[in-house]
Design an enzyme around this catalytic site. Structure first.
Site, PDB file in Angstrom:
ATOM      1  N   ARG A   1      -2.989   5.834   3.602  1.00 23.15           N
ATOM      2  CA  ARG A   1      -1.582   6.124   3.336  1.00 23.15           C
ATOM      3  C   ARG A   1      -1.481   7.398   2.501  1.00 23.15           C
ATOM      4  NH1 ARG A   1       0.557   0.076   1.603  1.00 23.15           N
ATOM      5  NH2 ARG A   1       0.044  -0.973   3.564  1.00 23.15           N
TER       6      ARG A   1
ATOM      7  N   ASP B   1       0.115  10.568   0.595  1.00 20.42           N
ATOM      8  CA  ASP B   1       1.339  10.749  -0.182  1.00 20.42           C
ATOM      9  C   ASP B   1       2.236  11.830   0.418  1.00 20.42           C
ATOM     10  OD1 ASP B   1       0.691   8.849  -2.055  1.00 20.42           O
ATOM     11  OD2 ASP B   1      -0.103  10.268  -3.501  1.00 20.42           O
TER      12      ASP B   1
ATOM     13  N   ARG C   1      -6.541  13.816  -6.184  1.00 19.34           N
ATOM     14  CA  ARG C   1      -5.749  14.835  -6.867  1.00 19.34           C
ATOM     15  C   ARG C   1      -6.004  14.821  -8.372  1.00 19.34           C
ATOM     16  NH1 ARG C   1       0.103  13.524  -4.985  1.00 19.34           N
ATOM     17  NH2 ARG C   1       0.577  15.050  -6.614  1.00 19.34           N
TER      18      ARG C   1
END
Length: 244
Positions: free
Chosen positions: A49, A51, A197
């Protein structure tokens, strides 16, 4: 018939992979295309999934289509119905009835792109993170190696992460430079929400001299999100590969 789809997309216009009631998503666009093609609504289940704003070179998904369809024609047919979305089905192949794009995945690989230059981005705007300060790639690589192995990655876990455990095994963490392009590569069976990230943001702190490899090892061991560096923007993140 169950089909395995390999999908490329620019995540910029979307609020992420997952279908949402109040915004555009990659999953929603694909399900709309399947419905337009077959007349039947079907779930498109992805391997991960991503972002909002995150891209993919090779997202993998599966979908069940009720009427018989030739695998060789499915990719072209879906692409025709996906226009003008920046999504492309690169390949469609018939899969076993019990194949599951998410749960059967054995490895996921992510690439993070940094452009290390002072000038603003033009062609690469939205496709990479511009870092204008000089980056020490060797220092970042030394720090990245401290992240390899099985650890409690709470430090690099988003506060909204829904994973049951912060324990993950990171198989590969590499930092390379080619001119102005600095690439971060990570491979693991699975990742926590925004883990990549967060790791990139911390490694960039090392690259500009604000942290050391020993600092990264300490904040990892502390399992404290407050010690993490800034979270890198979604622009430079790409789901690069899923292995089965």
């Amino acid at each position: 018939m169950r089909f395995k789809l390999t999908i490329e997309y620019d995540g910029g216009p979307f609020q992420g992979w997952q279908r949402l009631a109040d915004g555009p998503s990659v999953q929603g666009a694909l399900e709309d295309a399947v419905e337009s093609l077959t007349g039947t609504r079907a779930d498109v289940i992805g391997a991960g999934r991503t972002d909002a704003g995150v891209h993919a070179y090779a997202q993998v998904a599966h979908v069940d289509i009720e009427k018989p369809f030739e695998a060789g024609r499915l990719a072209d047919a879906l692409n025709a119905h996906l226009r003008p979305h920046p999504i492309a089905v690169l390949e469609a192949e018939e899969a076993a009835p019990d194949f599951h794009a998410r749960f059967d995945a054995k490895l996921r690989a992510y690439r993070y792109r940094v452009t290390n230059r002072r000038a603003p981005l033009t062609f690469e705007l939205g496709q990479a993170w511009r870092v204008p300060r000089a980056l020490d790639v060797e220092a970042m690589q030394a720090a990245a190696e401290r992240l390899i192995g099985r650890h409690d990655f709470t430090t690099f876990r988003d506060s909204q992460c829904q994973a049951k455990s912060p324990l993950k095994t990171l198989d590969i963490a590499e930092v390379t430079r080619d001119g102005e392009e600095v690439d971060f590569w990570f491979e693991a069976q699975s990742f926590l929400h925004r883990q990549v990230r967060s790791m990139v943001g911390t490694l960039v702190e090392v690259g500009v001299g604000k942290m050391s490899a020993d600092d990264v090892a300490r904040v990892l061991a502390a399992a404290d999100r407050a010690l993490c560096g800034p979270v890198a923007p979604p622009d430079g993140l790409y789901l690069a590969r899923v292995d089965y």
